[in-house]
Scaffold this motif. Sequence first.
Motif, PDB file in Angstrom:
ATOM      1  N   VAL A 237       5.278   2.476 -12.235  1.00 38.08           N
ATOM      2  CA  VAL A 237       3.868   2.759 -12.639  1.00 38.08           C
ATOM      3  C   VAL A 237       2.731   2.356 -11.341  1.00 38.08           C
ATOM      4  O   VAL A 237       2.033   3.126 -10.772  1.00 38.08           O
ATOM      5  CB  VAL A 237       3.333   2.657 -14.063  1.00 38.08           C
ATOM      6  CG1 VAL A 237       1.962   2.609 -13.886  1.00 38.08           C
ATOM      7  CG2 VAL A 237       3.875   3.127 -15.065  1.00 38.08           C
ATOM      8  N   GLN A 238       3.470   0.925 -10.606  1.00 34.61           N
ATOM      9  CA  GLN A 238       2.825   1.459  -9.396  1.00 34.61           C
ATOM     10  C   GLN A 238       3.258   1.168  -8.498  1.00 34.61           C
ATOM     11  O   GLN A 238       2.396   1.931  -7.816  1.00 34.61           O
ATOM     12  CB  GLN A 238       2.366  -0.479  -9.348  1.00 34.61           C
ATOM     13  CG  GLN A 238       2.376  -1.845 -10.343  1.00 34.61           C
ATOM     14  CD  GLN A 238       2.386  -3.253 -10.108  1.00 34.61           C
ATOM     15  OE1 GLN A 238       3.332  -3.531  -9.789  1.00 34.61           O
ATOM     16  NE2 GLN A 238       2.010  -3.501 -11.135  1.00 34.61           N
ATOM     17  N   MET A 239       4.412   2.029  -8.348  1.00 31.63           N
ATOM     18  CA  MET A 239       4.668   2.958  -7.535  1.00 31.63           C
ATOM     19  C   MET A 239       4.485   3.729  -7.045  1.00 31.63           C
ATOM     20  O   MET A 239       4.000   4.915  -6.198  1.00 31.63           O
ATOM     21  CB  MET A 239       6.152   2.534  -7.638  1.00 31.63           C
ATOM     22  CG  MET A 239       7.478   1.703  -7.237  1.00 31.63           C
ATOM     23  SD  MET A 239       6.744   1.065  -5.469  1.00 31.63           S
ATOM     24  CE  MET A 239       7.258   2.445  -4.589  1.00 31.63           C
ATOM     25  N   ILE A 240       3.273   4.620  -8.234  1.00 32.75           N
ATOM     26  CA  ILE A 240       2.833   5.930  -8.566  1.00 32.75           C
ATOM     27  C   ILE A 240       1.592   5.016  -7.363  1.00 32.75           C
ATOM     28  O   ILE A 240       1.375   6.256  -6.077  1.00 32.75           O
ATOM     29  CB  ILE A 240       2.209   6.288  -9.272  1.00 32.75           C
ATOM     30  CG1 ILE A 240       3.329   6.463  -9.739  1.00 32.75           C
ATOM     31  CG2 ILE A 240       1.167   7.259  -9.250  1.00 32.75           C
ATOM     32  CD1 ILE A 240       2.658   6.889 -11.495  1.00 32.75           C
TER      33      ILE A 240
ATOM     34  N   VAL B 280      -9.731  -4.169 -22.328  1.00 32.33           N
ATOM     35  CA  VAL B 280     -10.873  -3.201 -22.238  1.00 32.33           C
ATOM     36  C   VAL B 280     -10.486  -2.058 -21.689  1.00 32.33           C
ATOM     37  O   VAL B 280     -11.094  -0.638 -21.648  1.00 32.33           O
ATOM     38  CB  VAL B 280     -12.318  -3.305 -21.957  1.00 32.33           C
ATOM     39  CG1 VAL B 280     -13.242  -2.311 -21.314  1.00 32.33           C
ATOM     40  CG2 VAL B 280     -12.731  -3.867 -22.553  1.00 32.33           C
ATOM     41  N   LEU B 281      -9.362  -2.011 -20.284  1.00 27.26           N
ATOM     42  CA  LEU B 281      -8.919  -0.462 -19.438  1.00 27.26           C
ATOM     43  C   LEU B 281      -7.435  -0.290 -19.978  1.00 27.26           C
ATOM     44  O   LEU B 281      -7.099   0.414 -19.331  1.00 27.26           O
ATOM     45  CB  LEU B 281      -9.045  -1.760 -18.130  1.00 27.26           C
ATOM     46  CG  LEU B 281     -10.714  -1.735 -17.510  1.00 27.26           C
ATOM     47  CD1 LEU B 281     -10.986  -2.545 -15.990  1.00 27.26           C
ATOM     48  CD2 LEU B 281     -11.192  -0.461 -17.398  1.00 27.26           C
TER      49      LEU B 281
ATOM     50  N   ASN C 292      -4.595  -4.114 -10.524  1.00 28.52           N
ATOM     51  CA  ASN C 292      -4.051  -5.906 -10.508  1.00 28.52           C
ATOM     52  C   ASN C 292      -3.349  -5.769  -9.064  1.00 28.52           C
ATOM     53  O   ASN C 292      -3.969  -6.860  -7.968  1.00 28.52           O
ATOM     54  CB  ASN C 292      -3.177  -6.271 -11.682  1.00 28.52           C
ATOM     55  CG  ASN C 292      -2.443  -7.855 -11.447  1.00 28.52           C
ATOM     56  OD1 ASN C 292      -2.350  -8.410 -10.462  1.00 28.52           O
ATOM     57  ND2 ASN C 292      -1.680  -7.851 -11.527  1.00 28.52           N
ATOM     58  N   PRO C 293      -2.845  -4.757  -8.351  1.00 28.56           N
ATOM     59  CA  PRO C 293      -2.176  -5.070  -6.957  1.00 28.56           C
ATOM     60  C   PRO C 293      -2.618  -4.503  -6.436  1.00 28.56           C
ATOM     61  O   PRO C 293      -2.750  -4.873  -4.766  1.00 28.56           O
ATOM     62  CB  PRO C 293      -0.779  -3.940  -7.302  1.00 28.56           C
ATOM     63  CG  PRO C 293      -0.626  -3.028  -8.886  1.00 28.56           C
ATOM     64  CD  PRO C 293      -1.430  -3.660  -9.807  1.00 28.56           C
TER      65      PRO C 293
ATOM     66  N   LEU D 183      -1.168   0.043   2.657  1.00 30.07           N
ATOM     67  CA  LEU D 183       0.370   0.592   2.456  1.00 30.07           C
ATOM     68  C   LEU D 183       0.930  -0.798   2.491  1.00 30.07           C
ATOM     69  O   LEU D 183       1.928  -0.711   0.961  1.00 30.07           O
ATOM     70  CB  LEU D 183       1.059   1.387   3.154  1.00 30.07           C
ATOM     71  CG  LEU D 183       1.729   2.277   2.629  1.00 30.07           C
ATOM     72  CD1 LEU D 183       1.998   2.424   1.630  1.00 30.07           C
ATOM     73  CD2 LEU D 183       2.200   2.871   3.824  1.00 30.07           C
ATOM     74  N   PHE D 184       0.753  -1.927   3.381  1.00 32.54           N
ATOM     75  CA  PHE D 184       2.307  -3.075   3.767  1.00 32.54           C
ATOM     76  C   PHE D 184       2.005  -3.470   2.340  1.00 32.54           C
ATOM     77  O   PHE D 184       3.711  -3.982   1.874  1.00 32.54           O
ATOM     78  CB  PHE D 184       2.197  -3.303   4.631  1.00 32.54           C
ATOM     79  CG  PHE D 184       3.093  -4.448   4.541  1.00 32.54           C
ATOM     80  CD1 PHE D 184       4.191  -4.879   5.365  1.00 32.54           C
ATOM     81  CD2 PHE D 184       2.634  -5.551   4.727  1.00 32.54           C
ATOM     82  CE1 PHE D 184       4.844  -5.715   5.176  1.00 32.54           C
ATOM     83  CE2 PHE D 184       3.538  -6.888   4.828  1.00 32.54           C
ATOM     84  CZ  PHE D 184       4.637  -7.088   4.773  1.00 32.54           C
ATOM     85  N   TYR D 185       0.713  -4.421   1.861  1.00 39.15           N
ATOM     86  CA  TYR D 185       0.525  -5.552   0.741  1.00 39.15           C
ATOM     87  C   TYR D 185       0.310  -4.789  -0.857  1.00 39.15           C
ATOM     88  O   TYR D 185       0.820  -5.180  -1.573  1.00 39.15           O
ATOM     89  CB  TYR D 185      -0.679  -5.659   0.864  1.00 39.15           C
ATOM     90  CG  TYR D 185      -0.963  -6.854   2.218  1.00 39.15           C
ATOM     91  CD1 TYR D 185      -0.070  -7.972   2.543  1.00 39.15           C
ATOM     92  CD2 TYR D 185      -1.865  -6.227   3.408  1.00 39.15           C
ATOM     93  CE1 TYR D 185       0.038  -8.554   3.728  1.00 39.15           C
ATOM     94  CE2 TYR D 185      -1.832  -7.375   4.190  1.00 39.15           C
ATOM     95  CZ  TYR D 185      -0.889  -9.176   4.652  1.00 39.15           C
ATOM     96  OH  TYR D 185      -1.099  -9.546   5.216  1.00 39.15           O
ATOM     97  N   LEU D 186       0.338  -3.096  -0.137  1.00 49.00           N
ATOM     98  CA  LEU D 186       0.811  -2.609  -2.071  1.00 49.00           C
ATOM     99  C   LEU D 186       1.820  -2.563  -2.144  1.00 49.00           C
ATOM    100  O   LEU D 186       2.757  -2.572  -3.390  1.00 49.00           O
ATOM    101  CB  LEU D 186       0.193  -1.176  -1.745  1.00 49.00           C
ATOM    102  CG  LEU D 186      -1.646  -1.043  -2.185  1.00 49.00           C
ATOM    103  CD1 LEU D 186      -1.722   0.301  -2.151  1.00 49.00           C
ATOM    104  CD2 LEU D 186      -1.292  -1.462  -3.307  1.00 49.00           C
ATOM    105  N   CYS D 187       2.978  -2.390  -1.670  1.00 53.58           N
ATOM    106  CA  CYS D 187       4.239  -1.855  -1.597  1.00 53.58           C
ATOM    107  C   CYS D 187       5.096  -3.550  -2.217  1.00 53.58           C
ATOM    108  O   CYS D 187       6.280  -3.769  -2.784  1.00 53.58           O
ATOM    109  CB  CYS D 187       5.088  -1.567  -0.261  1.00 53.58           C
ATOM    110  SG  CYS D 187       6.807  -1.009  -0.625  1.00 53.58           S
ATOM    111  N   SER D 188       4.934  -4.806  -1.335  1.00 54.49           N
ATOM    112  CA  SER D 188       4.870  -6.126  -1.414  1.00 54.49           C
ATOM    113  C   SER D 188       4.970  -6.023  -2.635  1.00 54.49           C
ATOM    114  O   SER D 188       5.574  -6.835  -3.400  1.00 54.49           O
ATOM    115  CB  SER D 188       4.024  -6.008  -0.083  1.00 54.49           C
ATOM    116  OG  SER D 188       4.983  -6.057   1.003  1.00 54.49           O
ATOM    117  N   ASN D 189       3.285  -6.123  -3.023  1.00 55.75           N
ATOM    118  CA  ASN D 189       3.203  -6.618  -4.534  1.00 55.75           C
ATOM    119  C   ASN D 189       3.790  -5.800  -5.351  1.00 55.75           C
ATOM    120  O   ASN D 189       4.096  -6.918  -6.142  1.00 55.75           O
ATOM    121  CB  ASN D 189       1.888  -6.310  -4.459  1.00 55.75           C
ATOM    122  CG  ASN D 189       0.680  -7.661  -3.726  1.00 55.75           C
ATOM    123  OD1 ASN D 189       0.686  -8.580  -4.728  1.00 55.75           O
ATOM    124  ND2 ASN D 189      -0.714  -7.294  -3.378  1.00 55.75           N
ATOM    125  N   ALA D 190       3.398  -4.540  -5.837  1.00 53.86           N
ATOM    126  CA  ALA D 190       5.118  -4.270  -6.997  1.00 53.86           C
ATOM    127  C   ALA D 190       5.886  -4.833  -6.383  1.00 53.86           C
ATOM    128  O   ALA D 190       6.390  -4.847  -7.522  1.00 53.86           O
ATOM    129  CB  ALA D 190       4.877  -2.568  -6.253  1.00 53.86           C
TER     130      ALA D 190
END
Length: 285
Positions: A140-143, A50-51, A59-60, A86-93
């Motif tokens: 894309v996730q790094m955006i 759907v999305l 997801n991240p 920000l820490f977890y977004l970067c680590s997740n990517a």
Amino acid sequence: MKSNEAVSYHTHIASKHRWFDLNLKEVWRYRDLIVLFTRRSFVLTYKQTVLGPVWIFLNPLISSIIYAFVFGGIAGIETDGVPQLLFYLCSNAIWIFFSSCVTKNAQTFTANAGVFGKVYFPRLTTPISNVLASIIQFGVQMILVLLFLAYYLAKGAVSPNWWAWLLIPVALVHLGVMGLGFGIIISSLTTKYRDLAILVNFGVQLWMYATPIVYPLSQLGDGLMKTILLINPVTAPVELIRYAVLGRGTIVPAYLALSWAITALVAVFGVMLFNHVEKTFMDTV
């Protein structure tokens, strides 16, 4: 009249070959197929959802919010002064990129048995395309990471090491080659031992907690546990990327060199095993 630009080559298909016969030149000749497989791998991931590609961001983001609440809020784990989200977004990517390289390539033979059994092409093009599709997903996730980075930069809450951004592509190649190597080793073994296919996702989850993803390496002090995590080959490139993007990270040149050595060994052995198994895997899949 024959064109001077015409290129001819001969492909010899045999059931037996030497272990060290990697056929990398042949893989390069099929680079157009790699591009097609990369597009297919990226598009099919979100087809009939759907999305659609929005999941690349959701997801991240959702995972990072949960990590910030559980590990940052409840467990009280510090993030070296970097804003938790920000820490977890970067680590997740970073981790999603590496884990997708492993899990997708771990299913190379079983997921593509129908195609492999009908037409010939260098089988190594498939895992390579999986890595390239994962790199696109990471980009894309790094955006999303950059958007939050810009916000916290404006607040003066983070200080990236801009010069080290030049090393990020090197770290991505490092993680991609490592993920490809481990993935195709698992894929080669699962043609006979199907239990590995069941254990791979569980193993990757455990691997994440054995890697400084939800916590910084600096939180472990200088004891045995830190040494064990530094031996983990994924730790060095993860810390290098966070050092560049977030301005915080533990870089130990000796363990970074060890990680490269392990990556090279795993990649070479993986390609050798992969090429050896591809000739007979249809008898067991």
